[in-house]
Motif scaffolding. Structure first.
Motif, PDB file in Angstrom:
ATOM      1  N   ARG A 143     -11.889   4.161   0.830  1.00 37.18           N
ATOM      2  CA  ARG A 143     -11.411   5.443   0.291  1.00 37.18           C
ATOM      3  C   ARG A 143     -12.145   5.790  -0.998  1.00 37.18           C
ATOM      4  NH1 ARG A 143      -7.040   7.501   2.790  1.00 37.18           N
ATOM      5  NH2 ARG A 143      -5.722   6.065   3.941  1.00 37.18           N
ATOM      6  N   TRP A 144     -12.367   7.093  -1.217  1.00 33.31           N
ATOM      7  CA  TRP A 144     -13.024   7.614  -2.409  1.00 33.31           C
ATOM      8  C   TRP A 144     -11.997   8.487  -3.113  1.00 33.31           C
ATOM      9  CZ3 TRP A 144     -17.827   7.059  -4.582  1.00 33.31           C
ATOM     10  CH2 TRP A 144     -18.190   7.998  -5.533  1.00 33.31           C
ATOM     11  N   GLY A 145     -11.698   8.173  -4.355  1.00 33.83           N
ATOM     12  CA  GLY A 145     -10.712   8.960  -5.100  1.00 33.83           C
ATOM     13  C   GLY A 145      -9.539   8.109  -5.519  1.00 33.83           C
ATOM     14  N   THR A 146      -8.390   8.758  -5.662  1.00 36.46           N
ATOM     15  CA  THR A 146      -7.222   8.065  -6.198  1.00 36.46           C
ATOM     16  C   THR A 146      -6.528   7.173  -5.175  1.00 36.46           C
ATOM     17  OG1 THR A 146      -5.859  10.003  -5.740  1.00 36.46           O
ATOM     18  CG2 THR A 146      -6.785   9.807  -7.967  1.00 36.46           C
ATOM     19  N   LYS A 147      -6.587   7.532  -3.891  1.00 40.32           N
ATOM     20  CA  LYS A 147      -5.984   6.695  -2.857  1.00 40.32           C
ATOM     21  C   LYS A 147      -6.835   5.448  -2.665  1.00 40.32           C
ATOM     22  CE  LYS A 147      -3.668  10.057   0.099  1.00 40.32           C
ATOM     23  NZ  LYS A 147      -3.640  10.583   1.484  1.00 40.32           N
ATOM     24  N   LYS A 148      -6.191   4.337  -2.392  1.00 47.59           N
ATOM     25  CA  LYS A 148      -6.910   3.078  -2.200  1.00 47.59           C
ATOM     26  C   LYS A 148      -6.819   2.649  -0.742  1.00 47.59           C
ATOM     27  CE  LYS A 148      -7.791   2.819  -6.540  1.00 47.59           C
ATOM     28  NZ  LYS A 148      -8.971   3.509  -6.928  1.00 47.59           N
ATOM     29  N   GLY A 149      -7.739   1.812  -0.336  1.00 46.20           N
ATOM     30  CA  GLY A 149      -7.703   1.266   1.010  1.00 46.20           C
ATOM     31  C   GLY A 149      -9.075   1.268   1.653  1.00 46.20           C
ATOM     32  N   SER A 150      -9.179   0.485   2.706  1.00 45.74           N
ATOM     33  CA  SER A 150     -10.422   0.424   3.475  1.00 45.74           C
ATOM     34  C   SER A 150     -10.068   0.027   4.892  1.00 45.74           C
ATOM     35  CB  SER A 150     -11.398  -0.581   2.858  1.00 45.74           C
ATOM     36  OG  SER A 150     -10.837  -1.883   2.877  1.00 45.74           O
TER      37      SER A 150
END
Length: 171
Positions: A143-150
């Motif tokens: 993820r790019w930005g404030t949200k996290k994860g992959s």
């Protein structure tokens, strides 16, 4: 020399531009400088290494490859100031529809055995790997930005955007 706080200021993105428009702008002879969002080591002659945050001018777009020129001499890698790099190194992929593994869309109904990344419309992802063979059409992204994860996601749910630093239109 500029004051230190300005010299070390982070680069500013002026806009997020769909990559289909990038190709048209560059093809018209205008200049477009963008930021790299993923590193590329340039394993072959004619390739341009980039690091995250490098500002490059796009000279040509050819399918999944982009010919670039580094804009800052101190950012040149291995003495190579220009060459080809993958479009994915210069693209933030934005979801144009939801992707929920096991959802109602035919391509969403994929095996839940992997580490999948659910996407909402507007979520942004940087692709770190594209799969081939049985998993073609899927990519692994962060993820790019404030949200996290992959995780793994359906690339066709997203569209590539360039993070534009500056543009010089030639009329």
């Amino acid at each position: 020399a500029p004051p230190r706080e300005f010299a070390d200021a982070p680069p500013v993105v002026s806009e997020r531009l769909p990559f289909r428009d990038v190709k048209e702008i560059v093809g018209s002879g205008s200049e477009l400088c963008v930021f790299a969002v993923r590193p590329f080591e340039a394993p072959a002659a004619g390739a341009a290494p980039v690091a995250v945050g490098d500002e490059v001018r796009i000279c040509e777009v050819h399918n999944e490859w982009v010919y670039v020129v580094h804009q800052h001499p101190r950012k040149r890698r291995c003495g190579i100031g220009e060459g080809w790099c993958p479009r994915d190194c210069l693209s933030v992929w934005e979801a144009h529809r939801h992707f929920l593994p096991g959802g109602s869309h035919p391509r969403d109904n994929i095996s839940l055995g992997g580490n999948y990344l659910a996407l909402e419309k507007g979520d942004a992802v940087v692709i770190s790997e594209r799969y081939e063979g049985e998993m073609e059409g899927l990519g692994f992204g962060v993820r790019w930005g404030t949200k996290k994860g992959s995780g793994i996601f359906l690339i066709s749910c997203t569209e590539p955007f360039a993070l534009v630093r500056r543009t010089a239109f030639h009329l």
